[in-house]
Design an enzyme around this catalytic site. Sequence first.
Site, PDB file in Angstrom:
ATOM      1  N   THR A 121      58.341  14.349  16.268  1.00 50.61           N
ATOM      2  CA  THR A 121      57.648  13.732  15.139  1.00 50.61           C
ATOM      3  C   THR A 121      58.285  12.418  14.706  1.00 50.61           C
ATOM      4  O   THR A 121      59.512  12.244  14.827  1.00 50.61           O
ATOM      5  CB  THR A 121      57.679  14.697  13.928  1.00 50.61           C
ATOM      6  N   TYR A 145      61.941  19.073   7.609  1.00 51.13           N
ATOM      7  CA  TYR A 145      61.021  19.087   8.753  1.00 51.13           C
ATOM      8  C   TYR A 145      61.529  18.137   9.844  1.00 51.13           C
ATOM      9  O   TYR A 145      61.687  18.530  11.005  1.00 51.13           O
ATOM     10  CB  TYR A 145      59.607  18.698   8.294  1.00 51.13           C
TER      11      TYR A 145
END
Length: 336
Positions: A121, A145
Amino acid sequence: MTARKQILVTGGAGYIGSHMVLALLDAGETPVVLDNLSTGTRLAVPADVPFYEGDCGDPSLVESIIRERDIDTIIHFAASIVVPVSVADPLAYYENNTVKSRSLIERAVRAGVSTFIFSSTAAVYGNPESVPVREDSLTSPINPYGRSKLMTEWMLSDTAHARPLKYFALRYFNVAGADPAGRSGQSSPDATHLIKVAVQAATGKRSGMDVFGTDYPTPDGSCVRDYVHVSDLAQAHLDALRHLRGGGESAVSNIGYGHGFSVLEVIEAVKKESGVDFEVRLKDRRSGDPAVLVASNERAQSLLKWTPRYDSLPVIIRDALAWERKLSERLSAGRT
Ligand code: UDP
């Protein structure tokens, strides 16, 4: 002739994973899906694709699938993906994204899997020093995250140095849209991502929507993101697979178009495309959001020969809206 080796897709019943399964089938590959259905749905996987309901962190299940199906490649999507939830419950994210990935990588290495493609990501960059952000920029995630994914990149890199495993980590920017042929899309009613939320508002599934922050240092004060069509993203994985199978080195690459839109611009585009003027409420910032994230995609183009086909915000929104309307039809027909 030996049978063609199969490809294990973890999280293949989820939003991005289900598009990957379609892309693999379209390319003549043989996918096998492992998904615990925590957010995915069985309906998202074509009936003739072998499906295992279970967890990618379950070592004996993973081991038996690898042996049973003669798996030589794993494409690993199964993960938790909501930034604010990761801020509220970091240990759940480290467990689900980092600990389970460690277990999966270990099983892969032990069973002789040669190729591992990882769903990483743009959140690994945190607040990038400059945009468009290049892969060699500092990785300094600002939320659990991003850290949970960066740790998995490190595990893969260290493992690939020590063992005969090749990997490719794709750092996704903001994935949106749906299969242009209408075969899959983002199906979770609880999705939190901007374009999904906006098309739900446009189709009357929520009463309006919130904008999280209008005081960022951006032209209109709302955050800027690089929205990439999910089918172009799936294609990037096929390109990474071809790269590794052709003897290419393990690597990391951004996947984004190289230009961004603000939250307010996206909402305007959804209103225009849908013809619906839903309510928009301006709210405070959400924690964990960087102001601007836009990819440099030079590496994807040069190393992977990635050639996007749907680099258009109206097209992304059109496909997302078409899928949302299909979900409404399914719901009223009693099929979820
Ligand atoms: N966002 C928003 N309202 C929403 C959902 C998202 O204003 O209902 C904003 C969010 O704060 C961020 C951008 O849209 O600035 C993209 O967020 P998203 O959750 O889609 O993806 P992320 O960039 O967090 O992975």
